[in-house]
Design a protein around this motif. Structure first.
Motif, PDB file in Angstrom:
ATOM      1  N   ILE A  89      -4.167 -11.136   4.252  1.00 15.75           N
ATOM      2  CA  ILE A  89      -5.480 -10.838   4.811  1.00 15.75           C
ATOM      3  C   ILE A  89      -5.850  -9.392   4.545  1.00 15.75           C
ATOM      4  O   ILE A  89      -5.127  -8.477   4.934  1.00 15.75           O
ATOM      5  CB  ILE A  89      -5.481 -11.103   6.328  1.00 15.75           C
ATOM      6  N   CYS A  90      -6.980  -9.177   3.899  1.00 15.51           N
ATOM      7  CA  CYS A  90      -7.406  -7.810   3.597  1.00 15.51           C
ATOM      8  C   CYS A  90      -8.149  -7.227   4.797  1.00 15.51           C
ATOM      9  O   CYS A  90      -9.133  -7.782   5.266  1.00 15.51           O
ATOM     10  CB  CYS A  90      -8.293  -7.767   2.361  1.00 15.51           C
ATOM     11  N   GLY A 129      -3.143  -6.220   4.989  1.00 10.86           N
ATOM     12  CA  GLY A 129      -3.044  -5.075   4.100  1.00 10.86           C
ATOM     13  C   GLY A 129      -4.353  -4.863   3.374  1.00 10.86           C
ATOM     14  O   GLY A 129      -5.389  -5.348   3.817  1.00 10.86           O
ATOM     15  N   VAL A 130      -4.304  -4.138   2.283  1.00 11.04           N
ATOM     16  CA  VAL A 130      -5.525  -3.898   1.516  1.00 11.04           C
ATOM     17  C   VAL A 130      -5.375  -4.568   0.149  1.00 11.04           C
ATOM     18  O   VAL A 130      -4.395  -4.343  -0.547  1.00 11.04           O
ATOM     19  CB  VAL A 130      -5.780  -2.390   1.346  1.00 11.04           C
ATOM     20  N   CYS A 131      -6.334  -5.392  -0.199  1.00 10.39           N
ATOM     21  CA  CYS A 131      -6.231  -6.137  -1.455  1.00 10.39           C
ATOM     22  C   CYS A 131      -6.514  -5.223  -2.649  1.00 10.39           C
ATOM     23  O   CYS A 131      -7.046  -4.126  -2.499  1.00 10.39           O
ATOM     24  CB  CYS A 131      -7.182  -7.327  -1.454  1.00 10.39           C
ATOM     25  N   GLN A 132      -6.171  -5.701  -3.813  1.00 12.38           N
ATOM     26  CA  GLN A 132      -6.312  -4.895  -5.020  1.00 12.38           C
ATOM     27  C   GLN A 132      -7.756  -4.436  -5.242  1.00 12.38           C
ATOM     28  O   GLN A 132      -8.018  -3.275  -5.501  1.00 12.38           O
ATOM     29  CB  GLN A 132      -5.843  -5.717  -6.225  1.00 12.38           C
ATOM     30  N   ARG A 135      -8.660  -1.647  -3.020  1.00 16.33           N
ATOM     31  CA  ARG A 135      -7.943  -0.428  -3.347  1.00 16.33           C
ATOM     32  C   ARG A 135      -8.567   0.260  -4.550  1.00 16.33           C
ATOM     33  O   ARG A 135      -8.682   1.478  -4.617  1.00 16.33           O
ATOM     34  CB  ARG A 135      -6.467  -0.711  -3.595  1.00 16.33           C
TER      35      ARG A 135
END
Lengths: 140, 140
Positions: A89-90, A129-132, A135
């Motif tokens: 999950i972003c 977290g943070v997805c590509q 980012r």
DNA sequence: CTTCATGCAAATAATTTGCAGTAAG
DNA sequence: CTTACTGCAAATTATTTGCATGAAG
């Protein structure tokens, strides 16, 4: 008969246009909140009522056609019932990706229900977290 | 100075009676929903307002003092921030138990963030089932 | 003192319900 | 035909906000 009609029939639910469309947009996007479903379905079926979306989500959840994915600090999303998997999950864009469960994790969980005086029925693994994509955008 | 006062000070928050009591009941019961917190705290501090509970939960969540535990089909519960663990959630009585993460699970997750183009920040594992107590009662 | 937190009441958002009309099997 | 489903409007429930007062550091 479509895939969705079959799912509904097997659960003893009538195949209405509303339900078919709800299932279809969830399938298309993977994971959706109530409002997203509503906004998307009215594009093709403008007379749909939000109450109907709520009623059907509840019903299809009970019948095991849909699964609720609760998310920290957000409204829950819904997905079609499918084989076991975990969620990435972003926290930036809210997007949810599925990832298959690894054997290791499988086994770890399986052993749990034996150890514990707990009849395990369902598991839910959410990784935040943070997805590509996000980012990349942050870097620019 | 109490444990709770220290946590608050470290987060740059003032130590009010309201906050101390909110932290204390969450600590005592482990996992609580907003209403449960309110109902419990007013027993000792009757002038507390529900809005204050909401405001503080949000604030203490942002500061990392509290962690939200989203639960399928229920209102979320809150716990004190603590070492990594998983949740055993009873679908009958709603009770939530903590269980320490096993090494196996640890490693499985650790490898994930490398594999994936995803910066892992937090993980949440919820196992749903029926606890021993509820199973006993069902049998009788 | 000065800043931040509280409580209240009002506003907004989210979800549920009842019921008369409509469609599915 | 018969039962289940829909849409609407109203009711409930959950959460947020603004602001005047009060408490903490």
């Amino acid at each position: 008969m479509t895939h969705y009609a079959t799912m509904l029939k097997e659960s003893g639910l009538k195949s209405t246009f509303q339900r078919m469309n709800i299932l279809s947009v969830i399938d298309k996007y993977g994971h959706m909140a109530v409002d997203d479903i509503y906004e998307e379905v009215i594009k093709v079926h403008p007379s749909l009522s939000l109450a109907t979306v709520y009623k059907n989500i509840l019903l299809m959840k009970e019948k095991g056609v849909l699964v609720e994915v609760p998310i920290m600090g957000k409204k829950p999303k819904y997905e079609l019932a499918k084989e076991d998997h975990i969620h990435l999950i972003c926290t930036e864009c809210g997007n949810v990706e599925d990832k298959h469960c690894m054997d290791m994790t499988e086994k770890a969980f399986a052993s749990l229900s034996d150890q514990e005086a707990f009849r395990l029925e369902r598991r839910q693994v959410n990784l935040y977290g943070v997805c590509q994509k996000c980012r990349m955008e942050a870097a620019s």
